[in-house]
Design a protein around this motif. Sequence first.
Motif, mmCIF file in Angstrom:
data_model
loop_
_atom_site.group_PDB
_atom_site.id
_atom_site.type_symbol
_atom_site.label_atom_id
_atom_site.label_comp_id
_atom_site.label_asym_id
_atom_site.label_seq_id
_atom_site.Cartn_x
_atom_site.Cartn_y
_atom_site.Cartn_z
ATOM 1 N N UNK A 93 -4.183 -68.020 -21.167
ATOM 2 C CA UNK A 93 -3.494 -67.343 -20.241
ATOM 3 C C UNK A 93 -4.434 -66.505 -19.184
ATOM 4 N N UNK A 94 -4.252 -66.672 -17.888
ATOM 5 C CA UNK A 94 -5.109 -66.088 -17.010
ATOM 6 C C UNK A 94 -4.204 -64.828 -16.495
ATOM 7 N N UNK A 95 -4.883 -63.601 -16.560
ATOM 8 C CA UNK A 95 -4.091 -62.312 -16.114
ATOM 9 C C UNK A 95 -3.633 -62.462 -14.419
ATOM 10 N N UNK A 96 -2.606 -62.044 -14.257
ATOM 11 C CA UNK A 96 -2.071 -61.895 -12.834
ATOM 12 C C UNK A 96 -2.228 -60.485 -12.648
ATOM 13 N N UNK A 97 -2.994 -59.610 -11.751
ATOM 14 C CA UNK A 97 -2.810 -58.531 -11.119
ATOM 15 C C UNK A 97 -1.491 -58.398 -10.592
ATOM 16 N N UNK A 98 -0.705 -57.163 -11.174
ATOM 17 C CA UNK A 98 0.662 -56.924 -10.575
ATOM 18 C C UNK A 98 0.943 -55.426 -10.165
#
Length: 642
Positions: free
Chosen positions: A368-373
């Motif tokens: 799973x690749x992190x999504x900056x939020x």
Amino acid sequence: MKPIRPYGSWPSSISAAHVAAAGRKFADLRVDRGAHEGPRLYWLESRPEEAGRNTIMTLSEHGATSCLDAPASARSAVYEYGGGAFAVHAGFIWFVNASDQAVWMRDPEGHLSAITDPDADIRFADLQYDARFGRLIAIAEDLDESLDEPAARVVSIHRDGSVHTLASGQDFYASPRLSPGSDRLVWLAWNHPNMPWDVSELWQASIDDEGHIGSPTPLWQPDDVSLFGPVFDPDGRLHVVADVDNWWNIHRENEAGFEALTAEQGEFGVPQWVFGQSTYDFTDDGRLFALLAQDGAWHLGEVDRDSGTFNAWRHDCDFFEQITAIGDRIAVVAANPARAKHIRRLDIEGAGEVLRSADSLPADAALSRPESMSWPTGGDEIAHGLFYPPVSERWTAPPDERPPLILKCHGGPTGATDTALDARIQYWTSRGYAVLDVNYRGSTGYGRDYRMALDGVWGVADVEDCRTGAAYLAEADRIDPDRVLISGSSAGGYAVLSVLAFTDLAAAGASYYGIGDLKRLLASTHKFESRYLERLIGRDDDTLIARSPLYHADQLSCPVLFLQGGQDKVVPPDQAESMVEALSERGVPVAYVLFESERHGFRNADNVMTAIEAERTFYSRVLRISDVEDLEPLTIENFDSA
């Protein structure tokens, strides 16, 4: 087409053993500048398979080689968190031995001998070798029981084992650094109730030609500035990181004091929880290379010493730490969302090689690749985090189902999450859980104002940031709002218990050595954090009680898992045990797993595996996720599994 299974029930190739193996960490990159063959790199490496023992590694013709055999372990306990546990010169290694906290020496033939008295009640950290005068400079912490609290000082340690005080009288000291010609010694200091990332000072002492070290004099004593990482350039000009204008930028000494060299809206510093951290260094020819944090990611690059411009390199990694120069090259710990932390050596053009890697995850595992939020939160503020959606190479979920969410709360609370591959997060996402790794207000990497935004509102602002983060994802239809879980350690464990006690957000939570009773913590915690609550909450009894989950256990009705180290002096076991008793008496489902030999943070591979397997069993049972395989037994009191 992938076969369908409910979220949370996906079998995964990422096991608890992979999570434990990822506990192999690299720290304290050091260079032996007196080695006959030229500068030689050493580093500290943790061994989870050896109950968390720390060895010192170097490179030889045979590759990476350990310099310490068991049971020797290089670990300092100064201020409880330690760091800076060894120094090297001409093949000699001086290190703080974990079992007795004395300084030991390893000669080039591998023989060990104690330098300081192993029976003395003194701990050491941040060792620096003074090659000109053949002695060590260090931070010492005296544990004399007659003192109200341990006393810190800057010391020199001589060949005969004698320890001489160079500076004392302030509450804390860190980062002793020698100029290239050993004619100046500088260090940082701070006093209660400040933490080093609140307000700190820079001091110096001169060293004459006979090696005598003069009286301490202040170089910079700000009222509201945090200083970090003093470093001399090859010409002896002193540099230090300071957050004068909100951001931790690099400053340099001039005739009037210090001037800003860089002006980035980012951070060249990190919170000083441990000794020995480094975010910038100079090559032998004076080029300045640095690490800069911006918007949750790290960048490696060069600072133009004329303009102060930071020129980031194009790189496949977005996490870096522990930079050090080796002649005209640099070494750094690097990582990215698909690759675990590893040591790289690079030339000044950015080309390089990997010297040492942590154990990797299975090659066929989908990551799973992190999504900056970022999302709106209380007080018209913005909170930040990294979102990891569930992903599997083999499975998919029913189209009308949304995944359970695990809110992950880092410790500190003055810490930060990052984009480095985290086996623990992938353990969950590969099984069908979504994870939001929250950089709540108070986290570092977003400037001083954001870091200080938790002052006075700990247990309120961080709780709000977790609640609004989950609501943000629910509104976007990316998670199941009825299956929100929360997990965290230390201060993150306090966030877990506060969310469970003061909101109806979560269905269950897992507290790793978390805080339930702030009044008791204030009375029992160690010196380093003994005044920390004054900034975060205050000392008023009514406020401490109002923010303590233990005193509001009657408001907590969902299942809770507690995981605790029996030797933890930072958050003692009675914190967890009081919560377990209070919830158990009220009939709340509760599970308690105690690891007798662990301190603050689990290092033993078997314990790490047991902990995360217990957490998975706990979530699977309380969420009643069907068809989950290979669960380990776990006793959950007051829980009807039917």
